[in-house]
Design an enzyme around this catalytic site. Structure first.
Site, PDB file in Angstrom:
ATOM      1  CB  SER A 126      -0.901  -0.007   1.239  1.00  0.00           C
ATOM      2  OG  SER A 126      -1.712   1.136   1.252  1.00  0.00           O
ATOM      3  N   GLY A 127       0.567   2.168  -0.913  1.00  0.00           N
ATOM      4  CA  GLY A 127       1.338   3.405  -1.019  1.00  0.00           C
ATOM      5  C   GLY A 127       2.481   3.344  -2.003  1.00  0.00           C
TER       6      GLY A 127
ATOM      7  CB  THR B  33      -4.212   3.102  -7.447  1.00  0.00           C
ATOM      8  OG1 THR B  33      -4.584   2.094  -6.491  1.00  0.00           O
ATOM      9  CG2 THR B  33      -5.464   3.689  -8.059  1.00  0.00           C
TER      10      THR B  33
ATOM     11  CB  SER C  35      -4.714   2.395   0.909  1.00  0.00           C
ATOM     12  OG  SER C  35      -4.485   1.006   0.893  1.00  0.00           O
ATOM     13  CB  SER C  36      -6.604  -0.258  -3.884  1.00  0.00           C
ATOM     14  OG  SER C  36      -6.425   0.741  -4.850  1.00  0.00           O
TER      15      SER C  36
ATOM     16  CG  ASN D  24      -1.737   4.908  -0.464  1.00  0.00           C
ATOM     17  OD1 ASN D  24      -1.734   6.108  -0.701  1.00  0.00           O
ATOM     18  ND2 ASN D  24      -1.993   3.995  -1.375  1.00  0.00           N
TER      19      ASN D  24
ATOM     20  N   GLY E  48       0.087  -6.043  -2.537  1.00  0.00           N
ATOM     21  CA  GLY E  48       1.352  -6.757  -2.439  1.00  0.00           C
ATOM     22  C   GLY E  48       1.474  -7.470  -1.107  1.00  0.00           C
TER      23      GLY E  48
ATOM     24  CD  GLU F 115      -1.488  -5.508   3.093  1.00  0.00           C
ATOM     25  OE1 GLU F 115      -1.917  -4.618   2.343  1.00  0.00           O
ATOM     26  OE2 GLU F 115      -2.130  -5.977   4.053  1.00  0.00           O
TER      27      GLU F 115
END
Length: 1070
Positions: free
Chosen positions: A149-150, A154, A202-203, A199, A431, A433
């Site tokens: 994330s970040g 996206t 973040s998605s 993020n 990804g 985590e």
């Protein structure tokens, strides 16, 4: 110019063109070899600056096994704002956390249709390579974007979509599809993205998008698959995090009427689901402007106004549901304490309030075919409320994705048949985590990454093996970590962790998270990649909790806390809550909650099993396509531009398996290029291949590498490519080319300067000859034309002179016109300059009358100009002079002497006149005053007096006394001699008792005085000029005579005869 010279000129021109083409070709060859074309410089061109900016392909790292060298190369490039680097065909992207000017339309055009390695690394290069492979090989492609994330996943997917929207062919329908593809991003981000600690956007779901292309290569449709939406975020957020963006956008950006209809306040702190993270505002997010973007996007995608209204009703109902609070009765049963919130919710989703209340505080139990309603306690009711919130939001999100898919679906199946259908998939998924506390979501995400890593290694090895076999080079088996053992540990039927988790969720009895952990220890406790606190050694137990289990993933060790695993996996919703949702009047909810669920006796699949099934389908999709990879890296946790956190990046390099990927790529040959590209770049290093090679390409490359001294173990020659094993071999070749550049550039400059100067001289000489010939012709034509015109003019002039006395006719009209023209031009040059200039040219007889008219007009014009230029003062002066001229001209001797002298306004100032006199005059304004000499009527004694002229009378003053006043009306006349004396007589009526008789006066300025007096008294015609004597009345019945005689001097005295004798000099002026 004769034909032989023309032929020579054509031959020279042709030879010059051939020479120019040869030099230009040589220049192009050198330019491509030297690599000076900016963005289009080949990958090898950047090697000369590798010490400063690193290598743009990690495969060319000399120490490819060193993680330190890998990260240092990343650092060099990141410092120079080079955020993209290759690992062979894999793109590594580092989030710059700032805007870079590398995404313009010009950049898109630079990467369009260019060979992958002929440009610097970029997301556009990967996008274009996938697109061209799809078009040429007719095989579906996919781009896999991963990272934590970040890291910019996206944004990377957006750049890919933007690239296809700009560069692909377009039509009206295609443009609509492009717009919908692009506008799907802000909608999905609003409903599926949230602010997290790592993020701001973040998605919180995985996304796979298929972009469908027709036979022309134009995007004509699309389809989106979503994975594992983080529904728990709807009801709970960690400190510093937010709920999904759409809630804040609605509250901050919604109009007052909309919020009033939805029962919402413009204050996020009023809603329980939005305050748990204690982060309502984010500096990098503008919820109000994002709200406008989302509404516009919904319209572009094709949502109707009713659908948007019902969608917003659901979002608002979730907020109201979060504010529903429960109390506890004495019996322990829960009851709803917030009546307003439940009423708002029932109205928004269209269900009965009483039914909704009962569903939230009771659960339906079926025992022996009989339905019973069992009350819930306060804690159970709160859990049921949160479960309903998650279910409503999660199913609405799935409906939203399906709605977008309907708008993107291509309806014309005839154009998209299996023969001409082409697809590019775009996978934007979480990804690997690893957090401080890892739960069920991290377990699913990391399982997904294990599957993707397994696929990645298999496809990478397969593509390497296929290339080696295609080139006829022996494939050497590569040793690598096969993570199938970990995937089997998680997903194996009956024995895997997911199967054990499902079994615990389904078995009767008191199944808890702890019993699940015990079952894991019992079933997979002996697995090499599984550890728990109970099974671990003493050192490991210190860092593991008793409720944790550890998996040894390909990217590292991760501890998972089992708390919440069973609840999140079950994700159950009470049956009566489903029934209420099925009764909703909201059309979206009726589609989300199917009534068949109520009649289906089969237990729904658990979350883990659903994810496992969808992941298996995703793997099938990806296996059927040609993959391209984008690995995204976050440089720091603070989201700061220019900051490079080495520890954080080392973790990501490890989790993304980049070193493993690099090791697989470098297991064989580090560098490979097609013969024509390699020979084109380095042919200048060998005399036999420079400047061109005319034989087979493989022979040319073989000759070149032998001249460069390549050892047999350093390279292999395939069917169409050269394979170089070590980067140092390529570096040495590139350094030799860098040295060779200077001599090549010198020769090129010399040849080009010689050619260009020679060509320039020939061109100038040829142009000069053409211009000279043309100019000489022009001059000769003009000279001949002037001669003809001169001869015609002379002929006309002579003939006109002969017929000049005859009436106007064709023979003399030119001459007559010329004579007229000559006169007018002469007149123009010699016009009179002043009014007094009476000169005028003598006109020809034919223009006599016209000349006279012109003379009068000229004089009138000069007079008009002169008059217009006169000032008011000068005009008054001229008027007085005109009166004087009218009275005295040719009548009085001293008049000519007065003409050049200006008349003054007065001869006496205010201080020269006694104030008593001025007081006696009263309101009468004095117009003129002058000192005079008065002669008595009896003895003609001279006395000094002052003569004053007013508007009505003339006054004679002696010091402070008014001696005599003569009104202008009673003034009979004025007499003056024709000599140069200043004596004059004012004649007054004898009948007037106030007057003693006529007044005899002398003035030194007699012309000025009498002119002023005549004007003031309006007696211009009453002035008599006598040449001999003047008779005046000296009193009643008395007369006096003044005799005037000419003499040498002025003398005034009483004569013996009793007359007043005036002798004045004769001035001979008349």
């Amino acid at each position: 110019m004769d034909l032989s010279k023309l032929g020579d000129l054509m031959r020279k021109t042709q030879s010059a063109i051939v020479e120019k083409e040869r030099l230009i070709k040589a220049m192009d060859d050198i330019q491509s070899a030297v690599g000076v074309d900016g963005v289009r410089a080949m990958m090898e061109s950047a090697l000369t600056a590798r010490d400063r900016v690193g290598v743009q392909d990690f495969v060319l790292l000399e120490n490819h096994t060193s993680e330190v060298a890998f990260i240092e190369n990343l650092r060099k490039r990141f410092k120079e704002n080079l955020i993209y680097t290759y690992i062979s065909s894999v793109l590594v992207s580092v989030n710059p956390y700032k805007e870079l000017e590398i995404y313009t339309k010009q950049h898109m055009e630079r990467y369009r249709g260019v060979n992958f390695y002929e440009v610097s690394p970029h997301i556009y290069a990967v996008s274009d390579n996938a697109y061209r492979s799809m078009r040429t090989e007719r095989r579906d492609q996919c781009i896999l974007i991963s990272g934590e994330s970040g890291a910019g996943k996206t944004e990377a997917s957006k750049k890919v979509l933007q690239y296809y929207a700009v560069t692909c062919p377009a039509s009206d329908h295609v443009q609509t599809v492009k717009d919908r593809l692009l506008q799907s991003n802000p909608v999905l981000e609003a409903f599926g993205n949230a602010k997290t600690l790592r993020n701001d956007n973040s998605s919180r779901f995985g996304k796979y998008m298929d972009i469908q292309f027709d036979f022309k290569g134009a995007p004509v449709g699309g389809h989106i698959l979503n994975y594992l939406l983080e529904k728990s975020r709807v009801v709970h957020q960690s400190h510093g995090e937010r709920n999904f963006h759409i809630f804040y956008q609605l509250i901050e950006g919604g109009e007052e009427d909309l919020l009033r209809r939805l029962g919402l306040e413009r204050n996020t702190s009023q809603y329980q689901y939005l305050v748990k993270g204690n982060c309502p505002k984010v500096s990098s997010i503008n919820d109000r402007s994002d709200w406008k973007v989302v509404l516009k996007a919904l319209t572009v995608i094709g949502f109707s106004d009713d659908e948007v209204e019902e969608l917003l009703n659901i979002i608002a109902s979730v907020l109201h549901l979060g504010n529903v609070q429960f109390g506890s009765e004495d019996s322990g049963s829960a009851w709803i304490t917030s009546e307003t919130q439940i009423r708002y919710m029932s109205r928004l989703i269209g269900v009965d309030v009483a039914v909704l209340k009962e569903a939230l505080t009771h659960k339906k139990i079926i025992a022996k075919g009989e339905e019973l309603m069992s009350p819930l306690n306060q804690e159970q009711a709160a859990a049921a409320r949160d479960a309903l919130s998650k279910a409503v939001y999660g199913r609405t999100f799935s409906w939203l994705v399906n709605k977008i898919n309907d708008s993107l679906a291509f309806k014309d199946d005839s154009r998209l048949s299996s023969k001409n259908a082409s697809v590019i998939g775009l996978l934007d998924i979480y990804g690997f985590e690893v957090f401080q506390n890892n739960s069920f979501e991290q377990f699913c995400i990391n399982y997904c990454n294990e599957k993707l890593q397994q696929l990645f290694i298999e496809l990478t090895l397969k593509s390497e093996q296929d290339e080696y076999e295609a080139e006829g080079i022996t494939w050497e088996p590569v040793q690598y970590f096969n993570n199938k053992i970990i995937c089997d540990l998680v997903e194996e039927k009956f024995k895997g962790i997911i199967s054990i988790l499902d079994e615990e969720c389904l078995r009767p009895g008191d199944a808890t998270d702890i019993t699940f952990l015990e079952k894991l220890e019992e079933t997979v406790g002996g697995h090499a990649h599984f550890v728990t606190h109970k099974l671990a050694d003493g050192k490991t137990r210190k860092v593991m909790g008793r409720e944790d289990f550890r998996l040894l993933h390909y990217a590292g060790e991760v501890n998972y806390n089992v708390n919440g695993f069973l609840d999140k996996n079950n994700d159950l919703l009470f049956r009566n809550l489903k029934e209420v949702m099925c009764r909703s009047e909201n059309k979206i909810l009726t589609q989300c909650f199917d009534r068949e669920e109520l009649t289906d006796k089969k237990r729904p699949e658990t979350t883990a099993t659903q994810f496992k099934t969808s992941l298996a389908k995703l793997m099938e999709i990806l296996m059927s396509k040609e993959p391209s990879y984008v690995r995204c890296i976050k440089p720091n946790d603070a989201k700061q531009a220019g900051r490079f956190d080495e520890v954080l990046i080392r973790h990501q390099v490890k989790y993304l398996g980049l070193m493993e990927n690099l090791r697989v790529r470098r297991a064989g040959f580090a560098y490979r290029r097609r013969y024509e590209i390699f020979l084109q770049r380095y042919k200048s290093l060998c005399p036999e291949t420079w400047p061109s090679w005319n034989g087979r390409l493989v022979d040319g490359v073989s000759t070149l590498v032998k001249h460069l001294g390549y050892k047999p173990e350093e390279y292999k020659l395939g069917r169409s490519k050269i394979f170089i094993r070590f980067p140092k071999t390529l570096f040495a070749t590139e350094d030799a080319l860098e040295t060779r550049k200077h001599s090549i550039a010198t020769k090129l400059q010399s040849a080009w300067k010689g050619y260009s100067q020679k060509t320039k001289y020939r061109k100038l000489r040829s142009n000069a000859i053409v211009i000279q010939a043309w100019w000489r012709g022009i001059l000769a034509c003009k000279k001949a034309q002037r001669r003809r015109q001169a001869a015609d003019t002379i002929r006309k002039f002579i003939k006109g002179f002969i017929y000049r006395h005859q009436p106007r006719c064709p023979e003399n009209e030119y001459f007559l016109d010329y004579v007229r023209y000559s006169f007018l031009m002469k007149l123009h040059r010699s016009l009179p300059k002043t009014v007094l200039d009476k000169s005028w040219p003598t006109p020809p007889p034919a223009l006599a009358e016209a000349s006279e008219h012109l003379r009068k007009m000229c004089m009138q014009n000069m007079v008009w100009k002169y008059c217009k230029s006169i000032s008011p003062e000068w005009k008054h002066q001229m008027e007085q002079k005109m009166v004087a001229s009218e009275i005295f001209k040719d009548k009085k001797d001293n008049y000519p002497q007065s003409v050049p002298k200006l008349f003054v306004g007065t001869r006496l100032n205010g201080e020269d006149i006694n104030p008593k006199v001025l007081q006696a005059l009263g309101s009468e304004k004095m117009k003129y005053a002058i000192p005079v000499t008065k002669y008595d009527r009896k003895g003609y004694k001279a006395r000094s007096r002052q003569l004053l002229l007013t508007a009505n009378c003339v006054v004679i003053v002696e010091e402070a006394k008014l001696k005599q006043r003569v009104d202008y009306n009673s003034l009979k006349g004025i007499s003056v001699s024709s000599l140069s004396d200043g004596v004059f007589v004012l004649h007054v009526p004898c009948e007037d008792n106030k007057q003693k008789g006529d007044v005899v006066l002398q003035s030194e300025h007699v012309i000025e005085t009498l002119t002023k007096l005549a004007i003031c008294a309006d007696k211009i015609n009453s002035i008599n000029i006598n040449p001999g004597s003047i008779t005046f009345t000296g009193g009643p019945g008395k007369e006096g005579i003044i005799d005037f005689t000419a003499g040498s001097d002025l003398l005034i005295a009483k004569a013996k005869n009793g007359h007043l004798s005036v002798t004045a000099p004769r001035l001979n002026s008349r």
